[in-house]
Design a protein around this motif. Structure first.
Motif, PDB file in Angstrom:
ATOM      1  N   ALA A 138       4.932  -0.750   9.515  1.00 15.54           N
ATOM      2  CA  ALA A 138       3.590  -1.481  10.324  1.00 15.54           C
ATOM      3  C   ALA A 138       2.334  -1.429   9.339  1.00 15.54           C
ATOM      4  O   ALA A 138       1.599  -2.289   9.511  1.00 15.54           O
ATOM      5  CB  ALA A 138       3.651  -0.607  11.724  1.00 15.54           C
ATOM      6  N   TRP A 139       2.322  -0.267   8.940  1.00 18.72           N
ATOM      7  CA  TRP A 139       0.883  -0.086   8.019  1.00 18.72           C
ATOM      8  C   TRP A 139       1.063  -1.108   6.684  1.00 18.72           C
ATOM      9  O   TRP A 139      -0.014  -1.767   6.578  1.00 18.72           O
ATOM     10  CB  TRP A 139       0.766   1.175   7.439  1.00 18.72           C
ATOM     11  CG  TRP A 139      -0.194   1.612   6.600  1.00 18.72           C
ATOM     12  CD1 TRP A 139      -1.532   2.223   7.063  1.00 18.72           C
ATOM     13  CD2 TRP A 139      -0.784   1.284   5.081  1.00 18.72           C
ATOM     14  NE1 TRP A 139      -2.322   2.257   6.155  1.00 18.72           N
ATOM     15  CE2 TRP A 139      -1.729   1.911   4.896  1.00 18.72           C
ATOM     16  CE3 TRP A 139       0.191   0.921   4.096  1.00 18.72           C
ATOM     17  CZ2 TRP A 139      -2.421   1.769   3.512  1.00 18.72           C
ATOM     18  CZ3 TRP A 139      -0.431   0.764   2.821  1.00 18.72           C
ATOM     19  CH2 TRP A 139      -1.852   1.177   2.586  1.00 18.72           C
ATOM     20  N   MET A 140       2.161  -1.524   6.299  1.00 15.05           N
ATOM     21  CA  MET A 140       2.243  -2.414   5.107  1.00 15.05           C
ATOM     22  C   MET A 140       2.159  -3.740   5.668  1.00 15.05           C
ATOM     23  O   MET A 140       1.636  -4.658   5.086  1.00 15.05           O
ATOM     24  CB  MET A 140       3.577  -2.307   4.295  1.00 15.05           C
ATOM     25  CG  MET A 140       3.945  -0.767   3.748  1.00 15.05           C
ATOM     26  SD  MET A 140       2.747  -0.873   2.318  1.00 15.05           S
ATOM     27  CE  MET A 140       3.527  -2.256   1.294  1.00 15.05           C
ATOM     28  N   TRP A 141       2.696  -3.978   6.924  1.00 13.56           N
ATOM     29  CA  TRP A 141       2.614  -5.055   7.633  1.00 13.56           C
ATOM     30  C   TRP A 141       1.122  -5.806   7.815  1.00 13.56           C
ATOM     31  O   TRP A 141       0.632  -6.891   7.535  1.00 13.56           O
ATOM     32  CB  TRP A 141       3.463  -5.088   9.032  1.00 13.56           C
ATOM     33  CG  TRP A 141       3.393  -6.255   9.846  1.00 13.56           C
ATOM     34  CD1 TRP A 141       2.564  -7.421   9.785  1.00 13.56           C
ATOM     35  CD2 TRP A 141       3.853  -6.537  11.085  1.00 13.56           C
ATOM     36  NE1 TRP A 141       2.617  -8.221  11.086  1.00 13.56           N
ATOM     37  CE2 TRP A 141       3.613  -7.704  11.823  1.00 13.56           C
ATOM     38  CE3 TRP A 141       4.750  -5.547  11.925  1.00 13.56           C
ATOM     39  CZ2 TRP A 141       4.128  -7.820  13.106  1.00 13.56           C
ATOM     40  CZ3 TRP A 141       5.159  -5.973  13.082  1.00 13.56           C
ATOM     41  CH2 TRP A 141       4.739  -7.018  13.946  1.00 13.56           C
ATOM     42  N   VAL A 142       0.514  -4.777   8.471  1.00 15.92           N
ATOM     43  CA  VAL A 142      -1.022  -5.013   8.630  1.00 15.92           C
ATOM     44  C   VAL A 142      -1.876  -5.456   7.484  1.00 15.92           C
ATOM     45  O   VAL A 142      -2.727  -6.123   7.436  1.00 15.92           O
ATOM     46  CB  VAL A 142      -1.560  -3.773   9.253  1.00 15.92           C
ATOM     47  CG1 VAL A 142      -3.116  -4.126   9.485  1.00 15.92           C
ATOM     48  CG2 VAL A 142      -1.138  -3.504  10.605  1.00 15.92           C
TER      49      VAL A 142
END
Length: 247
Positions: A225-229
């Motif tokens: 999710a961190w990479m997605w953001v």
């Protein structure tokens, strides 16, 4: 993760008539408060449409009540109650409307049994229930998939079902309703990166609380999710199943 003033209640509005009593379950989120005011505004001076909003959070209900007063809607009431044991009289409503409720409760069939209890014979049940398994996220990267899988796992562990929309028709039939009509409608959901940010935040909160007993699958999903953001822009179109049935 609803989209605010998005028209989720639009399919209910043609069913409403002045003089009806309407129960709105899960009315606290901003979109829910807007639905309550919109439905109440359909009445007339001589035949008002009374809308009773129900949620479990007393403080949030106070905010909703205050917002209703500010908007000069005098035919709304707010009641703090569990959806599985409604503090309301039997056969006292013409319509029960619930947006984004059945996917967040452990016992959706108990909620529907209570809906049947408080509806008058011939009354209408109107549900708007998400099915995250059909939500369209573009681009659908490996990080997006991993984050959504982890978030779905978290929601299920907490007792909800993000794909409740695919089961809702069977649950409604089991509760004894008839003339059941369902259709899937896609709404523009949260901003692409904002959705990733929300998932990252929810996963991170659980991981902080877990401490050294951190679940590695959820930790991996939080990293995704961190990479997605921090990736590029995209689009989200969320699937909501709209169901209408007769008591």
């Amino acid at each position: 993760m609803s989209e605010g003033q998005s028209g989720h209640a639009n399919f209910v509005l043609p069913l409403l008539r002045p003089g009806m009593r309407v129960l709105a379950l899960g009315c606290v989120p901003p979109a829910g408060r807007g639905d309550v005011r919109l439905m109440a505004s359909l009445g007339t001076a001589t035949h008002p449409l009374c809308v009773v909003g129900v949620d479990v959070d007393v403080d949030d209900l106070s905010e909703a009540r205050h917002a209703s007063l500010l908007s000069a809607v005098s035919t709304t009431e707010f009641v703090a109650s569990s959806p599985t044991a409604l503090a309301l009289r039997s056969a006292s409503f013409d319509v029960v409307y619930a947006h984004g409720v059945l996917d967040r409760v452990r016992e959706p069939r108990c909620v529907l049994a209570e809906c049947a209890r408080v509806l008058r014979p011939g009354g209408l049940l109107a549900l708007s229930t998400p099915d995250w398994s059909r939500t369209r996220v573009t681009p659908r990267t490996a990080n997006v998939d991993a984050a959504l899988r982890g978030w779905t796992m978290l929601r299920k562990r907490e007792g909800g079902d993000p794909a409740a929309g695919r089961h809702v028709e069977d649950w409604v039939r089991f509760a004894g309703f008839s003339d059941i009509r369902s259709r899937a409608r896609f709404h523009r959901g949260a901003d692409y990166r904002q959705l990733g940010r929300t998932i990252e935040s929810e996963l991170a909160e659980v991981l902080r609380d877990a401490g050294e007993h951190m679940d590695p699958q959820l930790a991996s999903a939080a990293r995704s999710a961190w990479m997605w953001v921090r990736g590029g822009q995209g689009e989200v179109s969320q699937c909501w199943v709209e169901t209408v049935a007769v008591r």
